[in-house]
Scaffold this active site. Structure first.
Site, PDB file in Angstrom:
ATOM      1  N   LYS A 318       0.982  -1.182  -0.012  1.00  0.00           N
ATOM      2  CA  LYS A 318       0.004  -0.065  -0.086  1.00  0.00           C
ATOM      3  C   LYS A 318       0.899   1.148   0.039  1.00  0.00           C
ATOM      4  CE  LYS A 318      -3.832  -1.785   2.736  1.00  0.00           C
ATOM      5  NZ  LYS A 318      -5.058  -1.622   1.626  1.00  0.00           N
ATOM      6  N   ARG A 392     -10.308 -11.536   2.163  1.00  0.00           N
ATOM      7  CA  ARG A 392     -10.839 -12.598   1.800  1.00  0.00           C
ATOM      8  C   ARG A 392     -10.456 -14.061   1.479  1.00  0.00           C
ATOM      9  NH1 ARG A 392     -11.775  -9.269  -3.814  1.00  0.00           N
ATOM     10  NH2 ARG A 392     -11.254  -7.720  -2.333  1.00  0.00           N
TER      11      ARG A 392
HETATM   12  N1  BES Z   1      -7.845  -3.673   4.594  1.00  0.00           N
HETATM   13  C1  BES Z   1      -7.984  -3.261   3.103  1.00  0.00           C
HETATM   14  C2  BES Z   1      -9.444  -2.704   2.842  1.00  0.00           C
HETATM   15  C3  BES Z   1      -9.582  -1.199   3.389  1.00  0.00           C
HETATM   16  C4  BES Z   1      -9.220   0.087   2.979  1.00  0.00           C
HETATM   17  C5  BES Z   1      -9.887  -1.322   4.961  1.00  0.00           C
HETATM   18  C6  BES Z   1      -9.680   1.071   3.571  1.00  0.00           C
HETATM   19  C7  BES Z   1     -10.456   0.070   5.632  1.00  0.00           C
HETATM   20  C8  BES Z   1     -10.158   1.155   4.893  1.00  0.00           C
HETATM   21  C9  BES Z   1      -8.110  -4.683   2.128  1.00  0.00           C
HETATM   22  O1  BES Z   1      -7.220  -5.607   2.546  1.00  0.00           O
HETATM   23  C10 BES Z   1      -7.733  -4.022   0.963  1.00  0.00           C
HETATM   24  O2  BES Z   1      -6.463  -3.666   0.774  1.00  0.00           O
HETATM   25  N2  BES Z   1      -8.470  -4.362  -0.170  1.00  0.00           N
HETATM   26  C11 BES Z   1      -7.984  -4.074  -1.624  1.00  0.00           C
HETATM   27  C12 BES Z   1      -8.665  -4.811  -2.464  1.00  0.00           C
HETATM   28  C13 BES Z   1      -8.154  -4.682  -3.904  1.00  0.00           C
HETATM   29  C14 BES Z   1      -6.677  -4.931  -3.992  1.00  0.00           C
HETATM   30  C15 BES Z   1      -8.919  -5.543  -4.709  1.00  0.00           C
HETATM   31  C16 BES Z   1      -8.487  -2.533  -1.782  1.00  0.00           C
HETATM   32  O3  BES Z   1      -9.858  -2.072  -1.293  1.00  0.00           O
HETATM   33  O4  BES Z   1      -7.903  -1.515  -2.447  1.00  0.00           O
HETATM   34 ZN    ZN Z   2      -5.475  -5.413   1.996  1.00  0.00          ZN
END
Ligand code: BES
Ligand code: ZN
Ligand code: ZN
Length: 546
Positions: A318, A392
């Site tokens: 990230k 997931r």
């Molecule tokens: N933990 C994150 C989602 C999240 C984002 C929670 C902001 C709370 C605040 C999750 O694991 C994630 O990073 N999801 C990705 C999925 C994508 C790569 C398909 C996302 O939402 O960007």
């Molecule tokens: Zn994530």
């Protein structure tokens, strides 16, 4: 395997002691909420001569409704009227000469009105009996009380007064929630802490409801605490230990299993393990059982929560800005486990099981790589196209395991997708379910709690986007990655569910609070713990089994 089960003899003793123990728990809860102050609240204090120390001083928060018509005088609550009479109408007089009528959520502070209460805060409750607002999908009276009381209590805190008595405002549960949620702040790690304030019910109307509100709010505060705490403090093992300690302290009808990596391997939870292996911090699978039903064999409600104690994204790293917020990526686990602690405190008559796969998502030479294929507990293969879509993967295995319990319903909560935040922001939790029975219970619960839910689709349309995958049965990201991201994630989870009564709650949007919910301070929100508790309460009253 690290399991902690009471022996049969101990269980027998506990059963014998149970009624007195329960009374003790209830009484101790009645005495002081967990945030209680260093100085005990004292009875009526002598009239202070000027400001000296904070010990013994008390604040009072009283409500006033908005005027129905321009010419009317503002109407106090019952407690407000009683106090006004006690001070010979001085409150009415001061309120009218000190400024315009108090708007909803606004406050006015008066000093020296009564010797027992050197500081009195009047809070605006808005229109009396506003009821359920069917555009907003919440009970407006309850929300107004929570907000007004929270603001009033904080004003008392600013005066460094250690104890505040709170007007029940006709709904002592909401008043208690406003006080306990509004005063909460995580400052465990600061040397200089905000003065701690204890909130108490003013008068004797609604004692039981006040106590219930304290327990509901403390449940949410437990989730806030776990979410706010830094990831080097709340590791998977520490999380499990906090929940174990809390659960054991409130009720003896509980079992706690803190499952080790070896157990997770035995269970063939290949998807969960593939995320965990990127970190040196060992994973934990937390399994908690609360047996509140008269019949131990009654089908349980099974809660499942995503427990990523830190989500760096893994190899699909990230951006660094804002990454610290990903310490709250165990919000699903925190809210469901806190809801079970709360249900156990309230002695709700139903069986509940909580499952929380806990681990970190880190980049390392052992971490998942984009394109890797892993195998979940049910044998399905998953292509990990993005290592940041890790939630997931954990949930796939935990959901498979949840099918071992002949559940009445399986409900999972997860800070799953940024897309959920884009869709609804912090207004409501997104609920994906094919069960209208579950949806109705969740929705009706949320109208009362004000921590709202909004129904989202589980169309085949999205399933196609995760099953169309070059190397495996499923891809962990949708084919059109960004479009409908919350819906493709839900469709992915659905591939691991065979029961009819399943709901997935995406809580990414409600994870934190800036200033949207006025009775929560800035920080991790612990939402929707109270809605889950209210939902469990409703399920305990609904005899429908499927
Ligand atoms: N933990 C994150 C989602 C999240 C984002 C929670 C902001 C709370 C605040 C999750 O694991 C994630 O990073 N999801 C990705 C999925 C994508 C790569 C398909 C996302 O939402 O960007
Ligand atoms: Zn994530
Ligand atoms: Zn995550």
């Amino acid at each position: 395997m690290r399991e902690r089960l009471g022996t049969r003899a101990a269980a027998g003793l506990v059963m014998l002691l149970l009624p007195p123990l329960r009374r003790l728990v209830r009484r101790s809860l009645g005495r002081a909420p967990s945030f209680s102050c260093c100085w005990p609240c004292q009875g009526p204090s002598p009239a202070p001569r000027g400001y000296s120390s904070s010990a013994g001083r008390k604040g009072l928060v009283l409500g006033v409704y908005a005027k129905e018509k321009e010419e009317e005088v503002p109407q106090f609550t019952n407690a407000g009227e009683t106090f006004d009479r006690l001070v010979s109408g001085k409150l009415t007089e001061l309120l009218s000469i000190s400024g315009p009528p108090l708007k909803k959520g606004k406050t006015r502070l008066f000093h020296g009105l009564h010797q027992d209460f050197p500081s009195v805060v009047i809070v605006g409750l808005g229109k009396k009996a506003a009821g359920v607002n069917d555009q907003e999908n919440w009970n407006e009276d309850k929300e107004n009380i929570r907000t007004a009381v929270a603001v009033g209590c904080r004003q008392v805190q600013d005066l460094e007064v250690p104890c505040v008595e709170v007007d029940p405002c006709g709904d002592a549960q909401s008043a208690a929630e406003g006080a306990v949620l509004g005063l909460y702040e995580y400052n465990e790690l600061k040397q200089k802490k905000k003065p701690v304030v204890t909130a108490q019910l003013h008068g004797s109307d609604g004692k039981e409801a006040w106590q219930k509100g304290v327990v509901f709010a403390e449940g949410q505060n437990l989730a806030r605490y776990l979410m706010e705490a830094p990831a080097n403090y709340i590791t998977p093992m520490k999380f499990a230990e906090v929940i174990e300690q809390k659960l054991r302290s409130v009720n003896s009808n509980v079992k706690v299993h803190i499952r080790s990596k070896a157990w997770i391997e035995e269970q063939q939870m290949g998807a969960f393990l593939s995320v965990a292996k990127g970190s040196d911090e060992p994973p934990v699978f937390l399994e908690i059982h609360y047996s509140g039903s008269a019949n131990a064999n009654d089908s349980p409600l099974v809660f499942v929560g995503k427990g990523v104690t830190f989500d760096s994204g893994g190899i699909s790293l990230k951006p660094s800005s804002g990454m610290d917020a990903m310490r709250a990526d165990m919000g699903g686990a925190a809210t469901v486990c806190s809801a079970i602690v709360t249900a156990a405190t309230l002695n709700l008559p139903l069986n509940i099981i909580g499952l929380a796969p806990l681990c970190e998502n880190m980049p390392s030479s052992r971490a998942n790589k984009p394109g890797d294929v892993v195998r979940a507990k049910n044998g399905k293969t998953i292509q990990v196209d993005n290592t940041d879509a890790e939630g997931r993967l954990l949930l796939a295995d935990a959901l498979c395991y949840a099918h071992n319990f002949n559940a009445r319903a399986i409900v999972n909560a997860a800070t799953l997708t940024g897309a959920m935040d884009v869709a609804l922001g912090s207004a409501a939790t997104g609920v994906f379910t094919s069960s209208s029975w579950l949806w109705t219970h969740l929705y009706e619960a949320s109208i009362l709690t004000g921590d709202r839910v909004w129904r989202m689709p589980l169309f085949e349309h999205y399933t196609k986007q995760v099953t169309d995958c070059p190397l495996a049965d499923l891809s962990n990201v949708g084919k059109y990655s960004r479009a409908g991201g919350a819906c493709t994630a839900a469709a992915f989870l659905k591939e691991f569910v065979t029961v009819a009564n399943w709901a997935h709650l995406d809580i990414a949007g409600v994870m934190s609070n800036k200033d949207e919910v006025p009775y929560l301070r800035k920080g991790m929100a612990g939402r929707p713990t109270r809605t889950l508790v209210e939902f469990a309460t409703r399920l305990s009253q609904d005899k429908q089994s499927v």
